[in-house]
Design an enzyme around this catalytic site. Structure first.
Site, PDB file in Angstrom:
ATOM      1  N   ASP A  20      -0.144   4.837 -25.456  1.00  0.00           N
ATOM      2  CA  ASP A  20       1.122   4.679 -26.183  1.00  0.00           C
ATOM      3  C   ASP A  20       2.028   3.642 -25.533  1.00  0.00           C
ATOM      4  O   ASP A  20       1.906   3.363 -24.334  1.00  0.00           O
ATOM      5  CB  ASP A  20       1.906   6.002 -26.166  1.00  0.00           C
ATOM      6  CG  ASP A  20       1.296   7.035 -27.080  1.00  0.00           C
ATOM      7  OD1 ASP A  20       0.167   6.825 -27.542  1.00  0.00           O
ATOM      8  OD2 ASP A  20       1.957   8.067 -27.306  1.00  0.00           O
TER       9      ASP A  20
ATOM     10  N   HIS B   2      -0.514   6.110 -21.261  1.00  0.00           N
ATOM     11  CA  HIS B   2       0.463   5.056 -21.557  1.00  0.00           C
ATOM     12  C   HIS B   2       0.045   3.767 -20.861  1.00  0.00           C
ATOM     13  O   HIS B   2      -0.052   3.747 -19.630  1.00  0.00           O
ATOM     14  CB  HIS B   2       1.865   5.482 -21.078  1.00  0.00           C
ATOM     15  CG  HIS B   2       2.362   6.722 -21.762  1.00  0.00           C
ATOM     16  ND1 HIS B   2       2.021   7.986 -21.336  1.00  0.00           N
ATOM     17  CD2 HIS B   2       3.153   6.888 -22.848  1.00  0.00           C
ATOM     18  CE1 HIS B   2       2.591   8.877 -22.138  1.00  0.00           C
ATOM     19  NE2 HIS B   2       3.283   8.245 -23.062  1.00  0.00           N
TER      20      HIS B   2
HETATM   21 NI    NI Z   1       6.034   6.668 -26.578  1.00  0.00          NI
END
Ligand code: NI
Length: 558
Positions: A370, A510
């Site tokens: 992400d 991430h």
């Molecule tokens: Ni996010």
């Protein structure tokens, strides 16, 4: 150093940002769905009371022409992203700033961003005290109590000798939000920050702008006086005199009066006057648009080149702007170590991923990343390519715009691209129109870059409610394994938390954290040794066809 002593830094209210977006929208309006003064995608969270009134119809109209993404201005610019959740997610921070080949520029923008982050931490702590006190006194949880900070940026223009950024900072407490926009100009060769006056050969531009804008504003005042109702001619005269006096003071040829100048791609220059500078407060930010040709003769050769204005007779003092920027290895200042993943072990495990893996028959997991693309994403892509691993990237539109090549590469290398909104807004706090804008604007950009729309949505912070589900036109992809890589920046720890993921997991990670990228070789080894296939989310979940507005956390049991 006071912010206001630097002409090139505009510290302004949201009204100005809307003007700015119209301006930047000209370069990227293929990406922006017909920006309007009332609902610019970038100003999403913010009520913009006076913004619209300051825009002339002509000014608005200029934003509507279509152009495709000018990716050349993003060459050698990457996104550095910081996210923080404080107090069980009651306060949220998302900060993005540019990283370039020029260390001095990076340091400058890092320090600028750090002040914002420090302010967030202070505010979040204060809010938390209030929250806890309310909880103590009433036994109830306050509905809206945290701080929400969001910073993002766009490259306004760039060439080999100059680069300019617009950085938008949004602060919100409960129902009140405010936005500041700061525009930076840098000499790209030296990394020195430039003021507006540095863009001109000498101070004569002040006299020129003063004259041109005063004439325009005085004409406007005359027309306005005609249209207003006054009790007498004398009253009209007095009103007009007051206006003219304000205009004279506000357009005096001094630097402070001309610290907000926007050069437009279409050959115009917009001069912005602060609220109260040349009119009553009700006028808000006042804008005068001039043909660029009216001042181009006063611009330095480097500025002219930046603006794409032909330099007919280059003066001997011209900057060596034709020299291409050497593309040095990018070393973002915040992270002293290498930006790419560390070299894999001597004999890296290369996972055999068939393009048509059937996850009903063989063990699969979906790795998802992400908040990118970021300055670390290319390193991750290198690694995934080397190990023949497919993943899914839930990208932010604003970062994808800065790193379009990274998005193209994801697609070329077989990864899936999902939608993570335009600027990491908390969707549960937006109206349906703004939710759609966040999604569609990102989608339009991804279509432009890859030819395909995004098919999956991951809401920022994993925050959704019934309303978001009903408005979002995409399946909502959540996760079943969360290694907390945003919290623990420890590659080994992150790897160990992912490595025993059950078959069928959707794994959250991430690609904005260097440590997360560094964890991936061990993750791939550990899961690969268990015979697990790395597939995209759509592959993991297929069949059946995914349904819009439904949430998915793991493989659907066959
Ligand atoms: Ni996010």
């Amino acid at each position: 150093m006071s912010m206001y002593r630097f002409g090139s830094r505009l510290n302004v209210i949201v009204a100005l940002f809307i003007v700015l977006i119209l301006f930047t929208g000209c370069a990227t309006s293929g990406v922006l769905p017909t920006p309007t003064a009332t609902a610019t995608p970038e100003a999403t969270n913010t009520p913009a009371p006076e913004a619209t009134s300051t825009l002339t119809p002509e000014a608005t109209a200029t934003a509507f022409h279509e152009e495709s993404l000018n990716s050349s201005k993003y060459d050698n610019v990457f996104v550095y992203t910081i996210e923080e959740k404080e107090n069980e997610g009651r306060s949220l921070l998302h900060v993005a700033y540019p990283v370039t080949e020029q260390e001095a520029i990076n340091t400058h923008l890092e320090e600028f961003s750090q002040k914002f982050i420090d302010e967030f931490r202070t505010t979040a702590a204060e809010q938390e005290e209030t929250y806890q006190a309310y909880l103590r006194d009433t036994g109830e949880k306050a509905v809206s109590s945290g701080a929400l900070y969001n910073q993002h940026f766009d490259v306004i223009m760039a060439n080999t000798s100059l680069i300019s950024f617009a950085i938008e900072q949004y602060r919100s407490l409960g129902n009140t939000g405010s936005t500041d926009v700061t525009v930076y100009f840098f000499d790209r060769m030296s990394g020195t920050e430039l003021t507006i006056s540095d863009l001109f050969i000498d101070e004569s531009y002040l006299e020129r702008l003063s004259t041109l804008t005063r004439i325009e504003l005085e004409q406007r005042a005359l027309i306005q006086a005609e249209g207003l109702d006054f009790s007498s001619d004398l009253a009209r005269q007095e009103w007009l005199q007051g206006q003219q006096e304000r205009i004279r003071t506000g357009t005096e040829p001094i630097e402070e009066n001309f610290d907000s100048i926007l050069f437009e791609d279409g050959g115009t220059v917009r001069v912005l006057f602060d609220r109260y500078q040349v009119g009553p407060g009700s006028d808000g930010v006042v804008e005068v648009t001039l043909p660029a040709a009216s001042i181009t003769d006063l611009l330095t050769p480097a500025t002219r080149e930046l603006l794409g204005i032909e330099v007919k007779a280059p003066s001997p003092t011209a900057l060596p702007s034709a020299t291409p920027v050497p593309a040095p290895a990018l070393t973002p200042t915040p992270m002293p170590e290498a930006q790419t993943a560390p070299p894999p072990p001597a004999e890296p495990m290369v996972v055999q991923t068939e393009s048509e893996v059937n996850c009903a028959d063989v063990p699969c997991v979906a790795l998802t990343f992400d908040d990118g693309p970021s300055v670390f994403t290319n390193g991750l892509l290198d690694l995934l390519k080397e190990r023949n691993v497919r993943a899914t990237f839930f990208v932010l539109g604003q970062s994808a715009r800065v790193q379009p090549e990274t998005i193209v590469r994801m697609k070329q290398e077989g990864h899936q691209i999902g939608n993570h909104t335009w600027d990491h807004s908390n969707l549960t706090q937006l109206s349906d129109a703004l939710i759609q804008e966040q999604i569609e604007q990102t989608d339009n950009l991804i279509i432009q870059l890859t030819g395909e729309p995004t098919q999956l949505l991951r809401p920022p912070y994993g925050a959704y409610d019934e309303y978001v589900l009903s408005v979002a036109q995409l399946p909502i992809i959540l996760w079943s394994v969360d290694p907390l890589d945003w919290k623990d920046r420890d590659a080994e720890l992150v790897a160990s938390r992912i490595s025993d993921a059950p078959i069928g997991s959707i794994i959250l990670a991430h690609d904005i954290h260097e440590t997360t990228v560094a964890a991936m070789p061990s993750v791939i080894d550990a899961l690969g040794n268990r015979g697990v296939n790395f597939v995209t989310v759509s592959q993991l979940l297929a069949p059946p066809a995914l349904v819009s507005g439904q949430t998915y956390r793991r493989q659907i049991a066959p």
